[in-house]
Scaffold this motif. Structure first.
Motif, PDB file in Angstrom:
ATOM      1  N   ALA A 158       0.800  -1.233   0.000  1.00 15.71           N
ATOM      2  CA  ALA A 158       0.000   0.000   0.000  1.00 15.71           C
ATOM      3  C   ALA A 158       0.830   1.279   0.000  1.00 15.71           C
ATOM      4  N   SER A 159       2.149   1.182   0.104  1.00 14.59           N
ATOM      5  CA  SER A 159       2.941   2.398   0.331  1.00 14.59           C
ATOM      6  C   SER A 159       3.614   2.941  -0.931  1.00 14.59           C
ATOM      7  N   GLY A 160       3.421   2.296  -2.090  1.00 13.93           N
ATOM      8  CA  GLY A 160       4.056   2.780  -3.322  1.00 13.93           C
ATOM      9  C   GLY A 160       3.112   3.677  -4.120  1.00 13.93           C
ATOM     10  N   CYS A 181       2.231  -2.756   4.705  1.00  6.82           N
ATOM     11  CA  CYS A 181       3.486  -2.082   4.332  1.00  6.82           C
ATOM     12  C   CYS A 181       4.549  -2.460   5.346  1.00  6.82           C
ATOM     13  N   SER A 182       5.758  -1.924   5.175  1.00  3.03           N
ATOM     14  CA  SER A 182       6.802  -2.206   6.173  1.00  3.03           C
ATOM     15  C   SER A 182       6.772  -1.135   7.254  1.00  3.03           C
ATOM     16  N   THR A 183       7.578  -1.350   8.295  1.00  3.27           N
ATOM     17  CA  THR A 183       7.552  -0.481   9.484  1.00  3.27           C
ATOM     18  C   THR A 183       7.709   0.986   9.111  1.00  3.27           C
ATOM     19  N   ASP A 199       2.111  -4.513   9.394  1.00  3.24           N
ATOM     20  CA  ASP A 199       3.533  -4.432   9.043  1.00  3.24           C
ATOM     21  C   ASP A 199       3.978  -5.807   8.539  1.00  3.24           C
ATOM     22  N   TYR A 200       4.271  -5.875   7.236  1.00  7.47           N
ATOM     23  CA  TYR A 200       4.567  -7.198   6.656  1.00  7.47           C
ATOM     24  C   TYR A 200       5.884  -7.788   7.156  1.00  7.47           C
ATOM     25  N   THR A 201       6.724  -6.959   7.795  1.00  7.04           N
ATOM     26  CA  THR A 201       7.972  -7.507   8.341  1.00  7.04           C
ATOM     27  C   THR A 201       7.716  -8.215   9.682  1.00  7.04           C
ATOM     28  N   LEU A 269      -5.706  -5.164 -15.942  1.00  7.05           N
ATOM     29  CA  LEU A 269      -4.758  -4.392 -16.739  1.00  7.05           C
ATOM     30  C   LEU A 269      -5.333  -2.990 -16.914  1.00  7.05           C
ATOM     31  N   GLN A 270      -4.574  -2.019 -16.451  1.00  2.00           N
ATOM     32  CA  GLN A 270      -5.034  -0.628 -16.529  1.00  2.00           C
ATOM     33  C   GLN A 270      -5.093  -0.148 -17.967  1.00  2.00           C
ATOM     34  N   ARG A 271      -6.105   0.646 -18.290  1.00  6.61           N
ATOM     35  CA  ARG A 271      -6.173   1.322 -19.595  1.00  6.61           C
ATOM     36  C   ARG A 271      -6.406   2.805 -19.325  1.00  6.61           C
ATOM     37  N   GLY A 312      12.372  -0.643  -5.972  1.00  9.48           N
ATOM     38  CA  GLY A 312      11.080  -1.154  -5.483  1.00  9.48           C
ATOM     39  C   GLY A 312      10.677  -0.677  -4.102  1.00  9.48           C
ATOM     40  N   HIS A 313      11.283   0.409  -3.624  1.00 10.89           N
ATOM     41  CA  HIS A 313      10.946   0.852  -2.265  1.00 10.89           C
ATOM     42  C   HIS A 313      10.526   2.311  -2.211  1.00 10.89           C
ATOM     43  N   ALA A 314       9.987   2.824  -3.316  1.00 12.28           N
ATOM     44  CA  ALA A 314       9.535   4.218  -3.305  1.00 12.28           C
ATOM     45  C   ALA A 314       8.399   4.375  -2.297  1.00 12.28           C
ATOM     46  N   GLN A 315       8.383   5.531  -1.656  1.00 14.48           N
ATOM     47  CA  GLN A 315       7.294   5.837  -0.716  1.00 14.48           C
ATOM     48  C   GLN A 315       6.352   6.791  -1.449  1.00 14.48           C
TER      49      GLN A 315
HETATM   50  N1  LIG Z   1      -2.082  -4.098 -13.676  1.00 14.94           N
HETATM   51  C1  LIG Z   1      -1.744  -2.918 -14.149  1.00 14.94           C
HETATM   52  O1  LIG Z   1      -2.307  -2.440 -15.143  1.00 14.94           O
HETATM   53  C2  LIG Z   1      -0.668  -2.133 -13.461  1.00 14.94           C
HETATM   54  C3  LIG Z   1      -0.556  -0.750 -13.659  1.00 14.94           C
HETATM   55  C4  LIG Z   1       0.433  -0.066 -12.941  1.00 14.94           C
HETATM   56  C5  LIG Z   1       1.272  -0.776 -12.069  1.00 14.94           C
HETATM   57  N2  LIG Z   1       1.139  -2.118 -11.959  1.00 14.94           N
HETATM   58  C6  LIG Z   1       1.973  -2.887 -11.043  1.00 14.94           C
HETATM   59  O2  LIG Z   1       1.699  -2.492  -9.729  1.00 14.94           O
HETATM   60  C7  LIG Z   1       2.825  -2.725  -8.918  1.00 14.94           C
HETATM   61  C8  LIG Z   1       3.053  -1.529  -8.046  1.00 14.94           C
HETATM   62  O3  LIG Z   1       3.399  -0.410  -8.817  1.00 14.94           O
HETATM   63  P1  LIG Z   1       3.870   0.888  -8.052  1.00 14.94           P
HETATM   64  O4  LIG Z   1       4.102   1.929  -9.075  1.00 14.94           O
HETATM   65  O5  LIG Z   1       2.963   1.163  -6.917  1.00 14.94           O
HETATM   66  O6  LIG Z   1       5.256   0.363  -7.474  1.00 14.94           O
HETATM   67  P2  LIG Z   1       6.227   1.063  -6.465  1.00 14.94           P
HETATM   68  O7  LIG Z   1       5.815   2.479  -6.251  1.00 14.94           O
HETATM   69  O8  LIG Z   1       7.593   0.785  -6.907  1.00 14.94           O
HETATM   70  O9  LIG Z   1       5.996   0.236  -5.107  1.00 14.94           O
HETATM   71  C9  LIG Z   1       6.942   0.370  -4.130  1.00 14.94           C
HETATM   72  C10 LIG Z   1       6.309   0.065  -2.776  1.00 14.94           C
HETATM   73  O10 LIG Z   1       6.066  -1.332  -2.657  1.00 14.94           O
HETATM   74  C11 LIG Z   1       6.316  -1.724  -1.335  1.00 14.94           C
HETATM   75  N3  LIG Z   1       6.693  -3.131  -1.204  1.00 14.94           N
HETATM   76  C12 LIG Z   1       7.800  -3.716  -1.709  1.00 14.94           C
HETATM   77  N4  LIG Z   1       7.828  -5.017  -1.351  1.00 14.94           N
HETATM   78  C13 LIG Z   1       6.697  -5.234  -0.618  1.00 14.94           C
HETATM   79  C14 LIG Z   1       6.144  -6.384   0.033  1.00 14.94           C
HETATM   80  N5  LIG Z   1       6.773  -7.576   0.022  1.00 14.94           N
HETATM   81  N6  LIG Z   1       4.974  -6.265   0.676  1.00 14.94           N
HETATM   82  C15 LIG Z   1       4.330  -5.085   0.715  1.00 14.94           C
HETATM   83  N7  LIG Z   1       4.798  -3.954   0.136  1.00 14.94           N
HETATM   84  C16 LIG Z   1       5.982  -4.039  -0.536  1.00 14.94           C
HETATM   85  C17 LIG Z   1       7.484  -0.836  -0.944  1.00 14.94           C
HETATM   86  O11 LIG Z   1       7.492  -0.687   0.453  1.00 14.94           O
HETATM   87  P3  LIG Z   1       8.791  -1.142   1.318  1.00 14.94           P
HETATM   88  O12 LIG Z   1       9.926  -0.324   0.828  1.00 14.94           O
HETATM   89  O13 LIG Z   1       8.398  -0.849   2.698  1.00 14.94           O
HETATM   90  O14 LIG Z   1       8.978  -2.609   1.056  1.00 14.94           O
HETATM   91  C18 LIG Z   1       7.223   0.486  -1.656  1.00 14.94           C
HETATM   92  O15 LIG Z   1       6.564   1.432  -0.848  1.00 14.94           O
HETATM   93  C19 LIG Z   1       3.978  -3.080  -9.863  1.00 14.94           C
HETATM   94  O16 LIG Z   1       4.180  -4.479  -9.803  1.00 14.94           O
HETATM   95  C20 LIG Z   1       3.466  -2.688 -11.229  1.00 14.94           C
HETATM   96  O17 LIG Z   1       3.950  -3.522 -12.216  1.00 14.94           O
HETATM   97  C21 LIG Z   1       0.187  -2.800 -12.622  1.00 14.94           C
END
Ligand SMILES: NC(=O)c1ccc[n+]([C@@H]2O[C@H](COP(=O)([O-])OP(=O)(O)OC[C@H]3O[C@@H](n4cnc5c(N)ncnc54)[C@H](OP(=O)(O)O)[C@@H]3O)[C@@H](O)[C@H]2O)c1
Length: 322
Positions: A158-160, A181-183, A199-201, A269-271, A312-315
């Motif tokens: 939920a944090s990305g 999400c993590s801590t 907290d998944y950790t 799949l997003q459009r 993969g850790h953007a907030q």
């Molecule tokens: N289906 C579609 O059409 C579609 C469209 C857009 C995106 N997506 C997909 O959606 C996903 C997310 O995209 P995004 O842009 O949100 O990515 P993002 O911003 O890179 O997500 C990063 C976040 O994921 C968290 N995270 C990493 N490992 C985790 C775990 N094991 N459990 C819970 N949280 C975790 C991280 O938190 P920590 O640092 O605390 O781990 C960080 O806050 C990607 O896989 C992307 O391919 C799909």
């Protein structure tokens, strides 16, 4: 105009900042002076040509779209003669992934139907963070997830970028939202309205006794059987992201589970969609959704921004400013 350009698939290093002729809009296009863009997973797919299946759309041997960048926010500087919805001086935002990309640049010429007016209450940087991630969250929750007020909704990852919008959009539909999400991200989730944070950790929500009406898998991995266990009897599971294994299970096992029981499981799949962008615009104007921005990079630093995103850790979201 300055633009980020590439002519071969590869790592972020293949991207170059170039000077090129300023674009001229066609009759059905508007010319947008871009103030900000943002980074999404689609940028990495386009850059690397991976998974290879994506090359059917993006160019088999080399990229068909040589200026990447999907999300933009900016001001309309010129309009083609057939343009009806916008005029010069309008501030707009949009997702260009369905019309040739080109957002990592100072200008782009695009059809008007990929844009919406930018809410006046947010900056260009905030607006650029919105289109692809927020529309993904909306389509996953509303269309595939059929979210309803009062439901218990869990968002894993939920944090990305997508997750922070999903939490807020689910709240706007009246759901009781649990974010995973993590801590270090727990406070962010609480600040954007999550009712409960796991907290998944420290804890695995699939091993707990509580269950949910709707689960969005945005990041992180659990076997589809574990997600199924965590659903209420008529619950829905929507796989948005989180990697290949999660996607494969959703595509292969999801339809079988959905056909043979009361739980509905599958991927989405997003459009890019103008009506959905306007829907999000109204949530932004109502103050129900606010973009969460991790950090900003200059246009010349797009390769560095993509490297950071790839970790993969953007907030929240990563923004590019022109
Ligand atoms: N289906 C579609 O059409 C579609 C469209 C857009 C995106 N997506 C997909 O959606 C996903 C997310 O995209 P995004 O842009 O949100 O990515 P993002 O911003 O890179 O997500 C990063 C976040 O994921 C968290 N995270 C990493 N490992 C985790 C775990 N094991 N459990 C819970 N949280 C975790 C991280 O938190 P920590 O640092 O605390 O781990 C960080 O806050 C990607 O896989 C992307 O391919 C799909």
């Amino acid at each position: 105009m300055k633009a980020i350009f590439y002519d071969r698939y590869g790592p972020p290093e293949v991207l170059k900042l170039i000077e090129m002729e300023k674009l001229i809009p066609k009759d059905n296009q508007v010319l947008v002076k871009i103030h900000a863009s943002s980074v999404n997973y689609g940028n990495l797919v386009l850059l690397k040509g991976e998974p290879y299946l994506a090359r059917l759309a993006f160019g088999l041997l080399k990229p068909k779209y040589t200026i990447p960048g999907g999300d933009v926010a900016g001001r309309i500087e010129a309009v083609g003669k057939d343009v009806k919805q916008f005029q010069v001086g309008d501030d707009v935002f949009g997702d260009l992934s369905g019309c040739g990309w080109g957002g990592f640049a100072e200008y782009v010429a695009v059809p008007e139907n990929v844009l919406a007016l930018k809410p006046a209450c947010i900056s260009f940087e905030e607006a650029a963070a919105v289109p692809m991630a927020a529309v993904t969250a909306l389509q996953a929750l509303r269309d595939k997830g059929q979210i309803k007020s009062g439901q218990k909704v869990l968002i894993n990852g939920a944090s990305g970028g997508v997750g922070t919008f999903a939490v807020q959009i689910a709240k706007s539909f009246g759901a009781e939202v649990t974010g995973v999400c993590s801590t270090r991200n727990s406070d962010i989730l609480r600040s954007i309205g999550a009712d409960h944070v796991i907290d998944y950790t420290k804890e695995d929500f699939t091993q707990k006794t509580q269950s949910f009406d709707l689960i969005l898998a945005v990041n992180g991995y659990h076997p589809i059987s574990a997600y199924k266990r965590a659903l209420n009897p008529h619950g829905r599971y929507v796989m948005v992201g989180g990697g290949g294994a999660q996607l494969t299970e959703a595509i292969i096992q999801g339809p079988y589970i959905s056909l043979t029981g009361n739980k509905k499981m599958g991927n989405m799949l997003q459009r890019a969609n103008q009506n959905d962008l306007v829907f999000i615009k109204e949530l932004l104007e109502a103050g129900k959704v606010k973009p969460v921005i991790d950090r900003s990079y200059k246009l010349s630093d797009v390769p560095e921004a993509l490297r950071y995103f790839e970790e993969g850790h953007a907030q929240g979201k990563i923004v590019i400013t022109m």
